[in-house]
Each structure stands twice: as C-alpha cells, then as structure tokens.
Design an enzyme around this catalytic site. Sequence first.
Site, PDB file in Angstrom:
ATOM      1  N   GLY A  30       0.602   1.277   1.576  1.00 25.61           N
ATOM      2  CA  GLY A  30       0.527   0.655   0.254  1.00 25.61           C
ATOM      3  C   GLY A  30       1.048   1.589  -0.828  1.00 25.61           C
ATOM      4  CB  SER A  31       2.089   0.815  -4.266  1.00 20.21           C
ATOM      5  OG  SER A  31       0.920   0.198  -4.770  1.00 20.21           O
ATOM      6  N   GLY A  87      -5.470   2.843   0.857  1.00 23.59           N
ATOM      7  CA  GLY A  87      -5.723   2.073  -0.357  1.00 23.59           C
ATOM      8  C   GLY A  87      -6.671   0.916  -0.081  1.00 23.59           C
ATOM      9  CG  ASP A  89      -5.659  -5.295  -1.202  1.00 27.34           C
ATOM     10  OD1 ASP A  89      -4.704  -4.840  -1.838  1.00 27.34           O
ATOM     11  OD2 ASP A  89      -5.664  -5.405   0.035  1.00 27.34           O
ATOM     12  CE  LYS A  99      -7.220  -0.606   4.240  1.00 27.26           C
ATOM     13  NZ  LYS A  99      -6.100  -0.412   3.306  1.00 27.26           N
ATOM     14  N   GLY A 100      -5.415  -5.301   3.094  1.00 29.11           N
ATOM     15  CA  GLY A 100      -4.425  -6.069   3.846  1.00 29.11           C
ATOM     16  C   GLY A 100      -3.428  -6.843   3.017  1.00 29.11           C
ATOM     17  CD  GLU A 108      -3.927  -0.877   5.800  1.00 23.71           C
ATOM     18  OE1 GLU A 108      -3.201  -0.360   4.947  1.00 23.71           O
ATOM     19  OE2 GLU A 108      -4.521  -1.953   5.609  1.00 23.71           O
ATOM     20  CE  LYS A 126      -5.449  -2.415  -6.300  1.00 20.50           C
ATOM     21  NZ  LYS A 126      -4.939  -1.636  -5.205  1.00 20.50           N
TER      22      LYS A 126
HETATM   23  C1  5RP Z   1      -2.160  -2.600   3.064  1.00 14.47           C
HETATM   24  C2  5RP Z   1      -3.392  -2.345   2.290  1.00 14.47           C
HETATM   25  C3  5RP Z   1      -3.243  -1.555   1.046  1.00 14.47           C
HETATM   26  O1  5RP Z   1      -3.898  -0.355   1.187  1.00 14.47           O
HETATM   27  C4  5RP Z   1      -3.811  -2.344  -0.093  1.00 14.47           C
HETATM   28  O2  5RP Z   1      -3.129  -3.584  -0.139  1.00 14.47           O
HETATM   29  C5  5RP Z   1      -3.675  -1.622  -1.426  1.00 14.47           C
HETATM   30  O3  5RP Z   1      -2.322  -1.468  -1.720  1.00 14.47           O
HETATM   31  P1  5RP Z   1      -1.827  -0.922  -3.120  1.00 14.47           P
HETATM   32  O4  5RP Z   1      -2.271   0.486  -3.208  1.00 14.47           O
HETATM   33  O5  5RP Z   1      -0.327  -1.089  -3.072  1.00 14.47           O
HETATM   34  O6  5RP Z   1      -2.442  -1.791  -4.198  1.00 14.47           O
HETATM   35  O7  5RP Z   1      -4.483  -2.701   2.649  1.00 14.47           O
HETATM   36  O8  5RP Z   1      -2.407  -3.429   4.158  1.00 14.47           O
END
Ligand code: 5RP
Length: 236
Positions: A30-31, A87, A89, A99-100, A108, A126
């Site tokens: 993730g970012s 990371g 959500d 997550k996901g 993960e 978050k």
């Molecule tokens: C990927 C994830 C990420 O960790 C989650 O979506 C958070 O991503 P971001 O830091 O880009 O908001 O679970 O499957």
Amino acid sequence: MEIETLKQQAGEKAVMLAVKPGMIIGLGTGSTAVHATRKIGQLWQAGALPDIVGIPTSEATSVEAARFGIPLGTLDTYPMIDVVIDGADEIDPEFNLIKGLGGALLREKIVATASRRMVIVADERKQVALLGTRAPVPVEVVRFAVRPCYDYLVYLGAWVEQRLLPDGQPYLTDENNYILDCHFDGIPNPVALAQAIRQQPGVVEHGLFLGLATDVVLAATNGINILCRTNIMKPV
Ligand code: 5RP
C-alpha cells in the site's frame, strides 16, 4: 500537512522503532507501507541493517523491495517473522482492522499471522470508532464461486460490489482470485461477522484482521502517535 508526508512519517518511524539487524521482516503493501519498505531499503544499502530478510506481502512490494536489493525470502524458509509493517484501511480502538483495499489481504493475513509483532502504519484518517463505517470489507473468493459468495454476503447484510479494473474487467489478486467489496453500515460484532463469512465455500479470505495488530504508528498533523496494545487509542 500533506497526507503523503504523514504516510511517509508513519512508515519511516515504524522502521526506526521496530526493525533491527538480523530480523526477518514482513513487508506490507500500500501507499503507506511502501515508505517503510523504502526506508528499510535505504538503511540496508547504507549497511545499517545487515543480515535482514524481507518477506513481501504482494508482487508489487516484491518489486519495490528488489529495487533496493533487499534480500527476500519466503515462508518456506522463514516460517517465523520477527515483525511485519503494514498499512490499514480502518483501525478501531481495540486495534482490529479492515485491510485489503490494496488487494493484498490474503498474503497480508498469512504474513501477519506468522509474525510476532504487527506494526500498523497509517495516517489519522484511518482511525474509526466502529469498523465498517468508512471502508468496505474486501472478501477474496475463487472465481468459480463468485455468484454464490456474492449472494451469501448479501444475505449477511452487505451491499456488495465486485472489484473491477478501470477498463471494467474484474480485478484479480496475486493468487488469481476475485474480490467482493462488502459495505456494511458499521460492524458491531466483527468476530461474529468474520466467522459467518468463513462459512461460505469459495471464500478464500476476508479483510477483517482481528487481534493481529500489536502496535500502531499513526501520523497526524499535530505529530506522530505511537500506540501499543497496552496503550490503546481513544475512540474518535
Ligand atoms: C493492501 C492493504 C493496505 O495496507 C491498505 O489498503 C492501506 O493502504 P494505503 O496505505 O495505501 O491507504 O491492506 O491490501
């Protein structure tokens, strides 16, 4: 402060706090988690993290880690991971997560379950009082079973949409499965929902990560909050 700056601060702080030479390290997706991977890569290149091995949670993270030359391994060789930095959500006051949204929930969760410590890196957006109020719960399903899984998740009370690519084609995970994004208007009992989702044949994994996170590094405009299970955050 820019959200991207907050994400970078969280990712880098987690590395400085939780990563030591010689560790087996789960590399999240993730970012936000990418900033942790890049920091590990920079420290590795500078010789400050000798003898580490990274276990990537996605193909995308594997590519990013390889750019820095981080030595990579698999669970076959390294079944016990010291720490994973990833990371989220949504994060609730008990450190339960959704997550996901980045599509990597299956690997993960496998890596998180194999880790002694799971450090979540996120910006303050978050944090939620109740899971399911901001993000859908992604459910990874085998392609053969997408229709019965869809119907079952609707029966559980979700508004369900299959994840699609910008060109309208179905999104495929690294394991070649589909994702059904399940919107709930809040999830008062995540444990019961997680158990119910698991009942359906064809469901591979869901994005409820319950009781796995041990620490949260939360970047906010007024500074970085470092939280661990014994010092859980207050509801927003
Ligand atoms: C990927 C994830 C990420 O960790 C989650 O979506 C958070 O991503 P971001 O830091 O880009 O908001 O679970 O499957």
